[in-house]
Design an enzyme around this catalytic site. Structure first.
Site, short mmCIF file in Angstrom:
data_model
loop_
_atom_site.label_atom_id
_atom_site.label_comp_id
_atom_site.label_asym_id
_atom_site.label_seq_id
_atom_site.Cartn_x
_atom_site.Cartn_y
_atom_site.Cartn_z
N ILE A 67 57.75 38.82 38.71
CA ILE A 67 57.14 37.88 39.65
C ILE A 67 58.10 36.74 39.97
CG2 ILE A 67 55.27 36.21 39.97
CD1 ILE A 67 53.53 38.10 38.21
N HIS A 74 42.11 31.87 40.44
CA HIS A 74 42.79 33.02 39.86
C HIS A 74 42.76 34.21 40.84
CE1 HIS A 74 44.11 34.60 35.69
NE2 HIS A 74 44.61 35.38 36.64
N GLN A 75 43.20 33.95 42.05
CA GLN A 75 43.19 34.98 43.09
C GLN A 75 44.59 35.45 43.49
OE1 GLN A 75 41.60 32.30 46.40
NE2 GLN A 75 43.08 33.49 47.57
N ALA A 76 45.63 34.96 42.81
CA ALA A 76 46.99 35.31 43.22
C ALA A 76 47.22 36.82 43.19
CB ALA A 76 48.01 34.60 42.33
N ASP A 127 46.56 28.18 40.29
CA ASP A 127 45.70 29.36 40.45
C ASP A 127 45.07 29.73 39.12
OD1 ASP A 127 44.69 31.57 42.14
OD2 ASP A 127 45.87 32.83 40.77
#
Length: 330
Positions: free
Chosen positions: A155, A295-297, A258
């Site tokens: 990432i 927490h949608q990444a 996030d």
């Protein structure tokens, strides 16, 4: 195999049922999180599939093993919520999804940076109200700015590539240096140098005893005045109370999150009709230079397909006695 899913949502059922057409496992979906109270709901399944805020403590694992469970399958990369030592002692195997879509998280990271910088969330609301004034919406060019990335795994590396495309100077810090990162122009440096030189700091490291509250009063004090801080990795890497002090003093001018250390009682649920009891979280929300997403990444169609396929393949490999390529060891 019989698999019981904890903390499952409609989208989990959608992607796992679609992906399971090839594997033909027997899937049971529960909305409840896995913890000491809900572990009895496993129903004797040979495998349980859990997510980031489920609790696989020693006590929970003991009850799982006693009920006949043999495999704990994480449908995420992080495994800090599993007592790996207890799992090994009980003969439970633990597998995870080490990489699903690094692009999903990296792109969300940059979305947070751009939104905080150009204040597009605030501009959107203004225009809807007929307010076209620009006062308070000024940003800065990303081109030429220095971004420090703590953690340069898959990432972090994708994030570095995107930021290099904007014309940023990218500093990096990791336990091991990547030749691929160096090849695209990432400059490895110490944490102290990264704190002192970075206009933007983005966290992409796992949660370990070494990274727990890595961002604290001492580290914040070494950062540039007016720094932007972004976290799309794990909530507990940041000491939220220290960050609030940094926001109040102006040391931290922008904060994008996030993840949050105490998110287990908040994220992935609709709490819009309830009073949120977490005072630290509510204090963070009170700042107009703080942007929080729940927490949608990871949440893209590509990532969900990858998570389902890898998780189901992990379970099939266990069932067939194959080498567990994604096993997590203590």
């Amino acid at each position: 195999m019989d698999i019981t899913f904890f903390s499952s949502k409609v989208y989990d059922r959608q992607y796992f049922e679609s992906g399971n057409k090839r594997f033909q496992h027997r899937l049971t979906f529960l909305e409840a999180p896995l913890n000491e109270r809900t572990v009895v709901m496993t129903g004797g399944a040979e495998a349980v599939c859990i997510f980031v805020n489920d609790t696989a403590s020693a006590q929970v694992l003991q009850q799982l093993a006693a009920g006949g469970t043999k495999l704990v399958a994480l449908r995420c990369a992080g495994f800090n919520n599993v007592n790996l030592k207890s799992a090994a002692e009980l003969g439970l195997k633990v597998v995870r999804v080490p990489a699903y879509s690094p692009y999903a998280v990296a792109e969300h990271t940059v979305a947070l940076i751009l939104t905080l910088n150009r204040k597009t969330h605030r501009a959107y609301n203004r225009v809807r109200e007929g307010n076209f004034a620009l006062t308070g919406l000024m940003g800065f060019d990303l081109h030429g700015r220095t971004v420090g990335l703590i953690g340069l795994g898959k990432i972090g590396l994708v994030t570095a590539r995107i930021l290099k495309g904007f014309g940023c100077q990218v500093l990096g810090n990791d336990v091991r240096e990547s030749e691929e990162a160096k090849a695209i122009g990432v400059i490895y440096t110490s944490l102290d140098e990264l704190y002192q030189q970075s206009d933007i700091i983005s966290l992409h490291c796992p949660l370990t005893p070494q990274t727990y509250h890595l961002i604290n009063e001492a580290s914040i004090s070494r950062m540039k005045e007016g720094v932007m801080l972004i976290n799309t990795s794990r909530g507990a890497i940041i000491n939220a109370k220290a960050v609030i002090k940094g926001l109040k003093s102006g040391k931290i001018k922008y904060l994008g999150l996030d993840v949050y250390e105490e998110e287990a009682d908040l994220f992935f649920e609709d709490l819009s009709d309830k009073v949120i009891q977490d005072d630290v979280f509510m204090r963070l929300l009170s700042f107009n230079n703080v942007l929080i997403t729940g927490h949608q990444a990871f949440f893209t169609t590509d990532a969900m397909q990858s998570i389902a396929q890898t998780t189901l393949q992990n379970i099939t490999d266990f069932e067939q006695g194959n080498v567990l390529a994604n096993e997590v060891l203590p």
